[in-house]
Design an enzyme around this catalytic site. Structure first.
Site, PDB file in Angstrom:
ATOM      1  N   GLU A  14      32.042  32.823  31.727  1.00 29.77           N
ATOM      2  CA  GLU A  14      32.353  34.200  31.316  1.00 29.77           C
ATOM      3  C   GLU A  14      32.694  34.350  29.831  1.00 29.77           C
ATOM      4  O   GLU A  14      33.734  34.911  29.482  1.00 29.77           O
ATOM      5  CB  GLU A  14      33.471  34.757  32.202  1.00 29.77           C
ATOM      6  N   ASN A  61      27.864  30.286  32.589  1.00 31.13           N
ATOM      7  CA  ASN A  61      27.879  31.130  33.785  1.00 31.13           C
ATOM      8  C   ASN A  61      28.565  32.449  33.443  1.00 31.13           C
ATOM      9  O   ASN A  61      29.572  32.465  32.732  1.00 31.13           O
ATOM     10  CB  ASN A  61      28.712  30.345  34.826  1.00 31.13           C
ATOM     11  N   HIS A  87      27.977  38.990  41.472  1.00 35.48           N
ATOM     12  CA  HIS A  87      29.005  39.771  42.188  1.00 35.48           C
ATOM     13  C   HIS A  87      28.539  41.227  42.182  1.00 35.48           C
ATOM     14  O   HIS A  87      28.814  41.970  41.240  1.00 35.48           O
ATOM     15  CB  HIS A  87      30.373  39.630  41.516  1.00 35.48           C
ATOM     16  N   GLU A 102      27.432  32.870  42.360  1.00 40.60           N
ATOM     17  CA  GLU A 102      28.634  33.374  43.054  1.00 40.60           C
ATOM     18  C   GLU A 102      28.301  34.636  43.849  1.00 40.60           C
ATOM     19  O   GLU A 102      29.070  35.602  43.863  1.00 40.60           O
ATOM     20  CB  GLU A 102      29.748  33.688  42.034  1.00 40.60           C
ATOM     21  N   ASP A 117      27.944  37.681  46.054  1.00 41.16           N
ATOM     22  CA  ASP A 117      28.519  38.482  47.138  1.00 41.16           C
ATOM     23  C   ASP A 117      28.175  39.936  46.863  1.00 41.16           C
ATOM     24  O   ASP A 117      27.916  40.316  45.722  1.00 41.16           O
ATOM     25  CB  ASP A 117      30.032  38.264  47.369  1.00 41.16           C
TER      26      ASP A 117
HETATM   27  O1  G3I Z   1      47.595  29.251  44.657  1.00 41.67           O
HETATM   28  C1  G3I Z   1      48.367  30.447  44.606  1.00 41.67           C
HETATM   29  C2  G3I Z   1      49.388  30.466  45.714  1.00 41.67           C
HETATM   30  O2  G3I Z   1      50.302  29.398  45.508  1.00 41.67           O
HETATM   31  C3  G3I Z   1      50.116  31.808  45.688  1.00 41.67           C
HETATM   32  O3  G3I Z   1      50.990  31.861  46.773  1.00 41.67           O
HETATM   33  C4  G3I Z   1      49.118  32.951  45.808  1.00 41.67           C
HETATM   34  C5  G3I Z   1      49.788  34.314  45.709  1.00 41.67           C
HETATM   35  O4  G3I Z   1      48.946  35.284  45.154  1.00 41.67           O
HETATM   36  O5  G3I Z   1      48.192  32.849  44.764  1.00 41.67           O
HETATM   37  C6  G3I Z   1      47.452  31.638  44.783  1.00 41.67           C
HETATM   38  O6  G3I Z   1      46.559  31.643  43.715  1.00 41.67           O
HETATM   39  C7  G3I Z   1      45.434  32.483  43.868  1.00 41.67           C
HETATM   40  C8  G3I Z   1      44.187  31.628  43.729  1.00 41.67           C
HETATM   41  O7  G3I Z   1      43.035  32.452  43.750  1.00 41.67           O
HETATM   42  C9  G3I Z   1      44.067  30.614  44.853  1.00 41.67           C
HETATM   43  O8  G3I Z   1      43.936  31.246  46.074  1.00 41.67           O
HETATM   44  C10 G3I Z   1      45.478  33.533  42.772  1.00 41.67           C
HETATM   45  O9  G3I Z   1      46.562  34.423  42.974  1.00 41.67           O
HETATM   46  C11 G3I Z   1      44.171  34.316  42.757  1.00 41.67           C
HETATM   47  O10 G3I Z   1      44.156  35.163  41.620  1.00 41.67           O
HETATM   48  C12 G3I Z   1      42.991  33.357  42.668  1.00 41.67           C
HETATM   49  O11 G3I Z   1      41.841  34.142  42.730  1.00 41.67           O
HETATM   50  C13 G3I Z   1      40.648  33.473  42.351  1.00 41.67           C
HETATM   51  C14 G3I Z   1      40.007  34.209  41.164  1.00 41.67           C
HETATM   52  O12 G3I Z   1      38.795  33.563  40.849  1.00 41.67           O
HETATM   53  C15 G3I Z   1      40.889  34.199  39.942  1.00 41.67           C
HETATM   54  O13 G3I Z   1      40.254  34.820  38.891  1.00 41.67           O
HETATM   55  C16 G3I Z   1      39.694  33.510  43.533  1.00 41.67           C
HETATM   56  O14 G3I Z   1      40.242  32.742  44.598  1.00 41.67           O
HETATM   57  C17 G3I Z   1      38.359  32.941  43.089  1.00 41.67           C
HETATM   58  O15 G3I Z   1      37.429  33.101  44.144  1.00 41.67           O
HETATM   59  C18 G3I Z   1      37.866  33.693  41.867  1.00 41.67           C
HETATM   60  O16 G3I Z   1      36.625  33.200  41.481  1.00 41.67           O
HETATM   61  C19 G3I Z   1      36.063  33.813  40.310  1.00 41.67           C
HETATM   62  C20 G3I Z   1      35.235  32.745  39.635  1.00 41.67           C
HETATM   63  O17 G3I Z   1      36.037  31.640  39.344  1.00 41.67           O
HETATM   64  C21 G3I Z   1      34.584  33.259  38.387  1.00 41.67           C
HETATM   65  N1  G3I Z   1      33.838  34.456  38.621  1.00 41.67           N
HETATM   66  C22 G3I Z   1      34.538  35.512  39.345  1.00 41.67           C
HETATM   67  C23 G3I Z   1      35.131  34.986  40.637  1.00 41.67           C
HETATM   68  C24 G3I Z   1      35.794  36.092  41.414  1.00 41.67           C
HETATM   69  O18 G3I Z   1      36.914  36.597  40.750  1.00 41.67           O
END
Ligand code: G3I
Length: 458
Positions: free
Chosen positions: A160, A201, A237, A266, A268
């Site tokens: 990004e 990416n 996305h 990615e 969806d």
């Molecule tokens: O691990 C913590 C956990 O300890 C805590 O209790 C919980 C409470 O919110 O958060 C957890 O972390 C989360 C993490 O995912 C793991 O589940 C974060 O809040 C959450 O923001 C994070 O989201 C990820 C996101 O990227 C962050 O930008 C998504 O799972 C992940 O699928 C997403 O993937 C991104 C790609 O990397 C790049 N392109 C876009 C895509 C979608 O946003």
């Protein structure tokens, strides 16, 4: 008593009859190829992202392992996961997903080495001068890519880097180092793992437009400078309410013409909730159209969905009121999008998870119990001959069974149809049962396969 020559003749006749009788048993239904197998037949992969907390969900893990031939850790290779403190690298979670992929014979896409998000505070707010930040970046890329050398086939080295208008995003890396951070990261990754394909990416670059022009110009310039770049990832996305990407196939092709691979990384396709039949049908068409666009470009090497089930999608958490974006619903049931993907990949729309298994403990005493298992054919065609497999979570043993042939090896149980219940018409059910022994807790098995295809439990 028969004379010896007659006995031999009789034995031969009986043996022949046994062989013929065995041949007359209807063969188990041939398994439909999976999305991964269909893609592989076209020289591509079809993958899914996943995340560590999901790996305790046995039915989920079963489909993840059987349906896809590539896997991407959705969070556990990001900077905050791998180098949360400067110089302290943690690979346990990344290793868990990579090892799972290896056990399943899946390719691993590594995501991601350099990104402005999920970047620990010590990097984003460290106030480092350029030379120091450059060395921090190189060290991070080198250490992570070296750790996974030979295990990660493709790396999203930079994620990004663009704004919507095609200018560079104002990350700590761009602000401090200018666009040269991208070439630096790619060179460090190539040096650390010369066998890995190196990608940049981004999202909203799927169609022709200002942002994809920015990416196009960057890749062209990197190629001209001899910087190692092997591929461009188009996240995909998409959202029904914003329309299908503008001339996607043409866009993928112009990148391929620069001499790089392209991939949908990615995918969806979200919608405004609630989902309904019309939206799900449009979504299915879009999944098909993305797949066709990729297949039409010879350098489009594969497609990854950003997890495969609505149960674990990132979307509802980030876009409240939106979701239902993936090919399987929250109960791991395939949606119309799944059949559309299969068809676009050259397969039959057939639904390999077209069975449901309800497992019940009908009665239980000190160390024994009676189990009842109802198998339903939820697909659209008849099943001719079946075997049901599941594993007991504890030390349960089948001692006596009925309505099927029962066999157990360790915790793994196989029940094979009896002569009279081998054919299950579409929608038909059969109930089989057994008496068993157990000690401790009599926990029910959570995952079932019928003819080696996953079934819905419940
Ligand atoms: O691990 C913590 C956990 O300890 C805590 O209790 C919980 C409470 O919110 O958060 C957890 O972390 C989360 C993490 O995912 C793991 O589940 C974060 O809040 C959450 O923001 C994070 O989201 C990820 C996101 O990227 C962050 O930008 C998504 O799972 C992940 O699928 C997403 O993937 C991104 C790609 O990397 C790049 N392109 C876009 C895509 C979608 O946003």
């Amino acid at each position: 008593m028969f004379p010896p020559h007659l006995s031999r003749l009789l034995l031969a006749l009986v043996s022949a009859f046994v062989v013929l009788a065995a041949l007359a048993v209807p063969p188990a239904q041939a398994a439909e190829p999976t999305l991964g197998e269909l893609a592989a037949a076209k020289g591509r992969y079809f993958g899914s992202a996943t995340d560590n907390p999901e790996l305790t969900d046995a039915p989920y893990v079963a489909i993840l392992g059987s349906e896809f031939n590539s896997i991407t850790p959705g969070n556990s290779l990001k900077w905050e996961a791998t180098e949360p403190q400067r110089g302290q690298f943690t690979f346990a979670k990344g290793d868990e997903v990579v090892a799972l992929g290896q056990r399943n014979g899946q390719m691993v896409r590594g995501h991601t080495l350099v990104w402005h998000s999920q970047l620990p505070d010590w990097v984003s707010n460290g106030g480092f001068p350029a030379a120091e930040l450059r060395s921090i970046l190189r060290n991070h890329v080198t250490t992570v890519a070296s750790h996974y050398k030979g295990k990660v086939a493709h790396w999203d080295v930079v994620n990004e880097p663009f704004n919507e208008d095609g200018t560079f995003r104002d990350s700590v890396f761009y602000r401090t180092l200018g666009e040269s951070y991208i070439a630096d990261a790619l060179r460090a990754a190539r040096a650390a793992d010369p066998g890995a394909k190196l990608y940049i990416n981004d999202y909203n670059t799927d169609g022709l437009g200002a942002k994809s022009d920015g990416m196009y110009n960057l890749v062209k310039s990197l190629k001209a400078q001899g910087v190692p770049i092997d591929g461009v990832g188009f996240q995909g996305h998409l959202a029904l309410q914003y329309g299908f990407p503008n001339r996607m196939q043409e866009n993928l092709q112009r990148f391929a013409d620069l001499g790089v691979d392209v991939a949908i990384t990615e995918l969806d396709i979200r919608m405004i909730l609630p989902a309904d039949a019309t939206k799900l049908a449009t979504q299915a068409t879009w999944y098909s159209d993305v797949t066709k666009a990729c297949l039409a470009v010879s350098r489009c090497v594969g497609i990854t969905v950003w997890d495969y089930t609505d149960k674990y999608s990132w979307i509802p958490g980030v876009f409240p009121g939106e979701g239902a974006a993936l090919p399987y619903d929250e109960n791991l049931r395939p949606k119309p999008a799944y059949a559309a993907l299969r068809t676009a990949l050259g397969g039959k729309p057939g639904d390999p998870t077209s069975c449901k298994v309800a497992y019940k403990v009908a009665s239980q005493w000190n160390t024994g119990f009676t189990g009842s298992v109802t198998i339903t054919n939820t697909g659209s065609g008849a099943i001719n001959g079946w075997n049901l497999k599941f594993s007991f979570p504890g030390d349960q043993k089948v001692t006596h069974g009925w309505n099927a042939g029962w066999a157990q090896s360790g915790a793994a149980v196989t029940a094979t149809n009896a002569s009279w219940n081998g054919t299950l018409a579409a929608g038909a059910s059969t109930t089989i049962g057994f008496n068993g022994s157990y000690t401790g807790t009599n926990t029910a098995p959570g995952a079932f396969t019928l003819n080696d295809q996953n079934c819905t439990a419940g």
